[in-house]
Enzyme design. Structure first.
Site, PDB file in Angstrom:
ATOM      1  N   TYR A 364      42.799  49.529  46.966  1.00 38.00           N
ATOM      2  CA  TYR A 364      43.734  50.273  47.801  1.00 38.00           C
ATOM      3  C   TYR A 364      43.811  51.766  47.481  1.00 38.00           C
ATOM      4  CZ  TYR A 364      45.471  45.443  47.994  1.00 38.00           C
ATOM      5  OH  TYR A 364      45.569  44.082  48.103  1.00 38.00           O
ATOM      6  N   CYS A 391      30.258  47.301  35.560  1.00 41.37           N
ATOM      7  CA  CYS A 391      29.079  47.939  36.152  1.00 41.37           C
ATOM      8  C   CYS A 391      29.330  48.270  37.612  1.00 41.37           C
ATOM      9  CB  CYS A 391      27.856  47.042  35.996  1.00 41.37           C
ATOM     10  SG  CYS A 391      27.338  46.843  34.285  1.00 41.37           S
ATOM     11  N   TYR A 421      50.680  42.181  40.833  1.00 39.79           N
ATOM     12  CA  TYR A 421      49.348  42.140  41.449  1.00 39.79           C
ATOM     13  C   TYR A 421      48.199  42.521  40.524  1.00 39.79           C
ATOM     14  CZ  TYR A 421      52.105  41.587  45.626  1.00 39.79           C
ATOM     15  OH  TYR A 421      53.013  41.107  46.541  1.00 39.79           O
TER      16      TYR A 421
END
Length: 476
Positions: A364, A391, A421
């Site tokens: 986000y 990576c 979250y």
């Protein structure tokens, strides 16, 4: 000091690099005389020594106080308008059995959005009647289990679920209370992926389809219609979107009363919190007063009684109570050429976690704060980007922040407002083990979710312990 030209406009160099802004950090956050951060009365270096890093740290008292404060805010606002309110803690923000028990103890119900979350709540001993089940694609088995154990409400998210829930209720000899999720069309001011009430959206049904859906619910003797549900998005500061959604739903609510009782209106959650010092999130008391005031006003205009109000906050309760603790592994200065031909330096500070314990920055473009946690420093602050060890070039934990210029490998840094979250979205990308969750309170730390080990990761690999054979028994 002057701001680094690479710094975003909202980020100013800190006047006090040791400051822990109260609206971003847990209420117990402080520093020792040596400069180490403490949460719940325990120094973060001690937690790192005892439990390792990365580490999710939850201030139990802060989380429970916020739960109690939220309940009081909505119950007080509801009582002022002659109605009642029920608060569901949104388990998707962060859920484990102990957190579920905290919420129940503080008088909240719990909203779950999958069979797994339902299993956690039931394992915590939560009375099923205090649970609500969400989800745009509930499986037949999830619906059957929820009805069978007696959950207090199921949110109908599509027309096909009406029949599925009704059939499950008939099998179990129950009358199942349900809500109908409405896509109000209100566009919240948030990230596109967090907006959940746009017309082109997987959640809910359009307002225009609601009368037929409610008629179908009422036609099933095994279903009881509680009322409408709306959720316009997440991490929302402005209350105007909630007010407009309430207005649209109440107009429909008034029309539906002609066909039977509509005792409740559920306005969902999505209230925002401060992740960085410049964020100005409204107090939950302001949100509750504004929402209930708006509902009362519209009900007055429509000439209908106030319904019972339900809300589903999660982030505002658990988000600020959480901090993630990391150890710095490397630092690297990168010279960036500016549009005018000049250059500036950004320091990359790489830590031992990353997008596997905080995916929100990559998902986000979320902003976070960071602070040196293991010691004090008088060094001049330097613009940094806290990167993870995965990576992926997008593996960033904190995109823009200032840390003391003498931050070096081996230092501990803490990222606040990670209670919501982060654990929920954690993964094993690159085969990193997910961190432990430690609750702290009054100088006592206890593990409430055990951290994974490499042995845990390999345990699910069917042939990890039989390297010489494949499923057919052939030598590899």
């Amino acid at each position: 000091m002057l701001a680094n030209p690479l710094s975003p406009s909202w980020l100013a160099p800190p006047a006090d690099a040791a400051a822990l802004p109260a609206h971003v950090w847990p209420s117990s956050a402080a520093r020792t005389a040596e400069g180490a951060i403490t949460i719940g009365g325990i120094a973060l270096p001690q937690l790192a020594a005892d439990f390792g890093t990365p580490l999710f740290v939850i201030d139990e008292r802060d989380a429970r106080d916020r739960a109690s404060q939220t309940r009081a805010a909505f119950e007080t606002a509801a009582a002022a308008h002659g109605t009642t309110a029920v608060i569901y803690y949104a388990g998707k923000a962060f859920l484990c059995t102990e957190a579920a028990r905290w919420m129940i103890a503080e008088g909240l119900n719990i909203d779950v959005a999958s069979g797994g979350e339902l299993a956690v709540a039931l394992a915590a001993g939560v009375e099923p009647a205090r649970l609500g089940l969400h989800g745009n694609n509930k499986s037949l088995s999830e619906i059957d289990r929820a009805v069978g154990v007696g959950v207090g409400a199921i949110v109908i998210d599509s027309l096909i679920e009406i029949e599925r829930v009704a059939d499950a209720a008939a099998r179990h000899g129950r009358v199942q209370p349900v809500r109908l999720r409405i896509n109000s069309g209100v566009h919240a001011h948030t990230h596109e992926y967090l907006a959940t009430a746009r017309e082109d959206q997987k959640f809910g049904i359009p307002i225009s389809d609601a009368p037929d859906a409610v008629a179908a619910i009422r036609a099933r003797p095994t279903l009881r219609f509680l009322g409408l549900h709306s959720h316009i998005g997440s991490q929302i500061f402005a209350v105007e979107g909630f007010l407009e959604a309430a207005r649209r739903l109440l107009t429909l609510h008034a029309d539906l009363r002609a066909g039977g009782e509509v005792p409740e209106l559920n306005l969902g959650g999505g209230f925002g919190i401060a992740y960085v010092e410049s964020d100005e999130a409204p107090a939950i008391e302001q949100v509750a007063a504004a929402l209930l005031g708006a509902v009362a006003s519209v009900c007055g205009e429509l000439g209908i009684p106030m319904p019972r109000i339900a809300v589903e906050p999660g982030r505002t309760i658990i988000g600020p109570a959480g901090v993630t603790l990391y150890e710095v592994g490397t630092t690297k200065d990168v010279v960036v050429t500016l549009d005018d031909g000049a250059s500036a330096v950004r320091r990359y500070v790489s830590v031992d976690g990353g997008m596997s314990d905080n995916a929100r920055t990559a998902l986000y473009a979320a902003d976070y704060s960071v602070a040196l946690a293991s010691r004090g420093s008088t060094a001049e602050p330097m613009l940094v980007r806290v990167a993870g060890k995965h990576c992926e070039s997008g593996d960033i934990v904190v995109r823009d922040a200032y840390l003391p210029g003498d931050t070096v490998p081996g230092d501990l840094v803490a990222v606040p407002a990670t209670g919501a979250y982060c654990f929920s979205l954690a993964s094993n990308y690159n085969y990193l083990a997910r961190p432990a969750v430690v609750a702290v309170r009054d100088g006592v730390a206890r593990v409430i979710v055990r951290g994974e080990t490499e042995a845990d990761l390999l345990r699910r690999d069917v042939y990890a312990h039989h390297p010489g054979a494949n499923p057919q028994g052939e030598t590899l």
